[in-house]
Design a protein around this motif. Structure first.
Motif, PDB file in Angstrom:
ATOM      1  N   THR A 163      43.201  16.969 -15.053  1.00 39.53           N
ATOM      2  CA  THR A 163      43.151  15.587 -14.572  1.00 39.53           C
ATOM      3  C   THR A 163      42.591  15.519 -13.161  1.00 39.53           C
ATOM      4  O   THR A 163      41.681  14.740 -12.872  1.00 39.53           O
ATOM      5  CB  THR A 163      44.562  14.971 -14.599  1.00 39.53           C
ATOM      6  OG1 THR A 163      45.050  14.977 -15.938  1.00 39.53           O
ATOM      7  CG2 THR A 163      44.537  13.545 -14.081  1.00 39.53           C
ATOM      8  N   GLU A 183      41.221   5.642 -12.216  1.00 38.71           N
ATOM      9  CA  GLU A 183      41.177   4.618 -13.266  1.00 38.71           C
ATOM     10  C   GLU A 183      40.296   5.060 -14.436  1.00 38.71           C
ATOM     11  O   GLU A 183      40.652   4.875 -15.599  1.00 38.71           O
ATOM     12  CB  GLU A 183      40.650   3.305 -12.681  1.00 38.71           C
ATOM     13  CG  GLU A 183      40.673   2.153 -13.669  1.00 38.71           C
ATOM     14  CD  GLU A 183      40.204   0.841 -13.053  1.00 38.71           C
ATOM     15  OE1 GLU A 183      40.014  -0.133 -13.814  1.00 38.71           O
ATOM     16  OE2 GLU A 183      40.040   0.784 -11.822  1.00 38.71           O
ATOM     17  N   GLN A 186      42.144   7.623 -16.473  1.00 38.69           N
ATOM     18  CA  GLN A 186      43.156   7.004 -17.330  1.00 38.69           C
ATOM     19  C   GLN A 186      42.521   6.345 -18.547  1.00 38.69           C
ATOM     20  O   GLN A 186      43.037   6.432 -19.666  1.00 38.69           O
ATOM     21  CB  GLN A 186      43.971   5.999 -16.516  1.00 38.69           C
ATOM     22  CG  GLN A 186      44.893   6.654 -15.496  1.00 38.69           C
ATOM     23  CD  GLN A 186      45.558   5.663 -14.572  1.00 38.69           C
ATOM     24  OE1 GLN A 186      44.945   4.677 -14.146  1.00 38.69           O
ATOM     25  NE2 GLN A 186      46.821   5.907 -14.253  1.00 38.69           N
ATOM     26  N   GLN A 187      41.377   5.687 -18.342  1.00 35.77           N
ATOM     27  CA  GLN A 187      40.688   5.033 -19.458  1.00 35.77           C
ATOM     28  C   GLN A 187      40.230   6.044 -20.512  1.00 35.77           C
ATOM     29  O   GLN A 187      40.238   5.756 -21.707  1.00 35.77           O
ATOM     30  CB  GLN A 187      39.482   4.242 -18.930  1.00 35.77           C
ATOM     31  CG  GLN A 187      39.858   3.010 -18.116  1.00 35.77           C
ATOM     32  CD  GLN A 187      38.651   2.358 -17.461  1.00 35.77           C
ATOM     33  OE1 GLN A 187      37.559   2.926 -17.430  1.00 35.77           O
ATOM     34  NE2 GLN A 187      38.848   1.162 -16.928  1.00 35.77           N
ATOM     35  N   ALA A 191      44.223  11.108 -17.779  1.00 33.96           N
ATOM     36  CA  ALA A 191      45.363  10.905 -16.881  1.00 33.96           C
ATOM     37  C   ALA A 191      46.387   9.997 -17.554  1.00 33.96           C
ATOM     38  O   ALA A 191      46.035   9.068 -18.290  1.00 33.96           O
ATOM     39  CB  ALA A 191      44.906  10.277 -15.561  1.00 33.96           C
ATOM     40  N   GLU A 192      47.656  10.273 -17.301  1.00 34.93           N
ATOM     41  CA  GLU A 192      48.741   9.456 -17.838  1.00 34.93           C
ATOM     42  C   GLU A 192      48.816   8.120 -17.102  1.00 34.93           C
ATOM     43  O   GLU A 192      48.255   7.951 -16.015  1.00 34.93           O
ATOM     44  CB  GLU A 192      50.076  10.192 -17.676  1.00 34.93           C
ATOM     45  CG  GLU A 192      50.136  11.555 -18.340  1.00 34.93           C
ATOM     46  CD  GLU A 192      50.237  11.461 -19.851  1.00 34.93           C
ATOM     47  OE1 GLU A 192      50.552  10.369 -20.362  1.00 34.93           O
ATOM     48  OE2 GLU A 192      50.001  12.481 -20.518  1.00 34.93           O
ATOM     49  N   ALA A 193      49.547   7.177 -17.693  1.00 32.28           N
ATOM     50  CA  ALA A 193      49.773   5.899 -17.019  1.00 32.28           C
ATOM     51  C   ALA A 193      50.462   6.126 -15.677  1.00 32.28           C
ATOM     52  O   ALA A 193      50.154   5.471 -14.677  1.00 32.28           O
ATOM     53  CB  ALA A 193      50.609   4.983 -17.909  1.00 32.28           C
ATOM     54  N   PRO A 195      50.446   9.008 -13.228  1.00 32.49           N
ATOM     55  CA  PRO A 195      49.752  10.288 -13.030  1.00 32.49           C
ATOM     56  C   PRO A 195      50.375  11.173 -11.957  1.00 32.49           C
ATOM     57  O   PRO A 195      49.767  12.171 -11.555  1.00 32.49           O
ATOM     58  CB  PRO A 195      48.356   9.834 -12.589  1.00 32.49           C
ATOM     59  CG  PRO A 195      48.636   8.595 -11.780  1.00 32.49           C
ATOM     60  CD  PRO A 195      49.830   7.920 -12.438  1.00 32.49           C
TER      61      PRO A 195
END
Length: 430
Positions: A163, A183, A186-187, A191-193, A195
């Motif tokens: 990540t 961002e 994440q999209q 990456a987690e919501a 992070p």
């Protein structure tokens, strides 16, 4: 082929667990040939029976009673891929006590309480394997534990979190800021919501503890590892690195320093000529230095369900062969029992960018601040003039505490408007 059937229980059926189940099912015949006996999946413990899953689990194998599953007398091997500290720790200990060997991908648990697990495995005379805990599909732990067992490893330097590598790579190639790159990560599902574990270095610190423990035959926990994340890295930091012919990476650095072990995780500038500088996107790589073998590099996908499951299955085959031969592999090696060196005593190099007043004597005053703490300057350059004057200083190696004290002194000086960037430098000539 042996007539005995080796029976496997899997704890967890998420991204990794579902792929473990798939591989066990699809490669049943090949696994049997490689092990020398049939390998049968006899149970999969999950939190909810009705949760959506990436694979179809054979009928009758799903259970919510993980405690009963690991206590079954007919289970030879337990695969733990649920993660976290509890109930994973209790389930692994129960599995070992009940005679099963264990394969786990649980880096957090190993980094926090590995000795308890290793002692339980030794007492039960069973295997505890964990290749998948660090760098996904990349085979790095077994080479440290086995292939290099006759050598003396002096340094392990790695990018072990996909990540953060993706974020820093995007900042370097596109000029994006940290928030924009996060961002995008994440999209794309990198990456987690939330992070935090990745971007603040907790994930990498757990992996660094495991690497240091194996490489230097000493017990190192995650709390022993100095940690800084990348959330404070700016587009200006990345641009400054580019001007130096360098790139910013979040590095896990484990070193043998005399009779001590140094273990740290932080962002650092490394020359673009360094092998790790070319590691792009969400890939991982680990660079190992040893006395006899020299420099070795291990590279590949460091996360994801299928790559991690590949490492789990590799361990499972080895452990299954050991069960069949009624033997066990190498356990914990902590005979060296080296102390962990405090970060303040660890020798590092700093890149410091300083906004200063453009007038006579400024450079001398800044140089004196470094000299006050016995820190030697490698390079210094001035950018801009007048109100936009900036000094960029790169130090030679010095104790981290001395470098930190130098920065604090710079921040207190009247001629310094702001210390705009502080970052460690790794690799290259001093």
């Amino acid at each position: 082929m042996s007539e005995r059937t080796l029976r496997v229980a899997v704890l967890g059926c998420g991204a990794v667990g579902s792929q473990v189940v798939r591989l066990l099912t699809e490669q049943h015949d090949d696994l049997a040939a490689r092990v020398g006996a049939p390998v049968e999946l006899v149970g999969v413990a999950v939190r909810r029976l009705d949760a959506p899953r990436e694979v179809e689990v054979p009928e009758g194998l799903l259970t919510t009673d993980a405690t009963a599953l690991v206590a079954r007398e007919d289970v030879d091997l337990v695969v733990e891929v649920i993660g976290g500290i509890e109930p994973a720790r209790s389930l692994i200990l129960s599995a070992l006590e009940n005679g099963a060997s264990v394969v786990t991908a649980n880096k957090a648990l190993l980094a926090e309480d590995g000795p308890t697990l290793f002692e339980a495995a030794a007492k039960a005379e069973r295997d505890l394997y964990y290749e998948a805990a660090v760098a996904g599909a990349i085979p790095i732990l077994r080479p440290l534990r086995e292939s290099l067992a006759g050598d003396k490893v002096t340094r392990v330097l790695g990018i072990v979190n996909g990540t953060t590598n993706f974020i820093l790579d995007k900042m370097d190639t596109s000029g994006a800021g940290f928030s924009e790159a996060l961002e995008e990560a994440q999209q794309l599902g990198y990456a987690e919501a939330d992070p935090t574990a990745d971007v603040e270095g907790f994930d990498a610190a757990a992996k660094a503890a495991i690497l240091a423990s194996l490489a230097f035959h000493s017990r190192v926990t995650a709390s022993d590892v100095y940690r800084e994340g990348i959330s404070e890295v700016t587009a200006a930091d990345v641009a400054s690195a580019r001007d130096m012919g360098s790139v910013v990476k979040l590095l896990a650095i484990c070193e043998l320093r005399g009779d001590q072990v140094a273990a740290r995780v932080h962002p650092a500038m490394i020359p673009r000529s360094h092998p790790l500088a070319s590691v792009r996107e969400a890939y991982n790589a680990v660079f190992v230095e040893s006395e006899a073998a020299g420099q070795l590099m291990f590279y590949g996908p460091g996360a994801g369900g299928a790559p991690t499951a590949s490492a789990v299955l590799g361990d499972l085959v080895t452990v299954a062969r050991n069960r069949l031969a009624e033997t066990r592999g190498a356990g914990e090696s902590a005979y060296a029992d080296r102390a962990v060196q405090p970060m303040g005593e660890t020798r590092t190099r700093y890149h410091v960018a300083i906004d200063v007043d453009d007038r006579a004597g400024v450079l001398a005053a800044v140089a004196n601040a470094f000299a006050d703490h016995d820190v030697s300057i490698q390079t210094v350059r001035q950018e801009g003039r007048g109100a936009d004057a900036q000094l960029v200083v790169v130090s030679h190696a010095a104790p981290d505490a001395a470098l930190s004290a130098t920065v604090q002194q710079l921040r207190s000086m009247d001629i310094v408007r702001e210390v705009t960037s502080v970052m460690r430098v790794e690799g290259g000539d001093e």
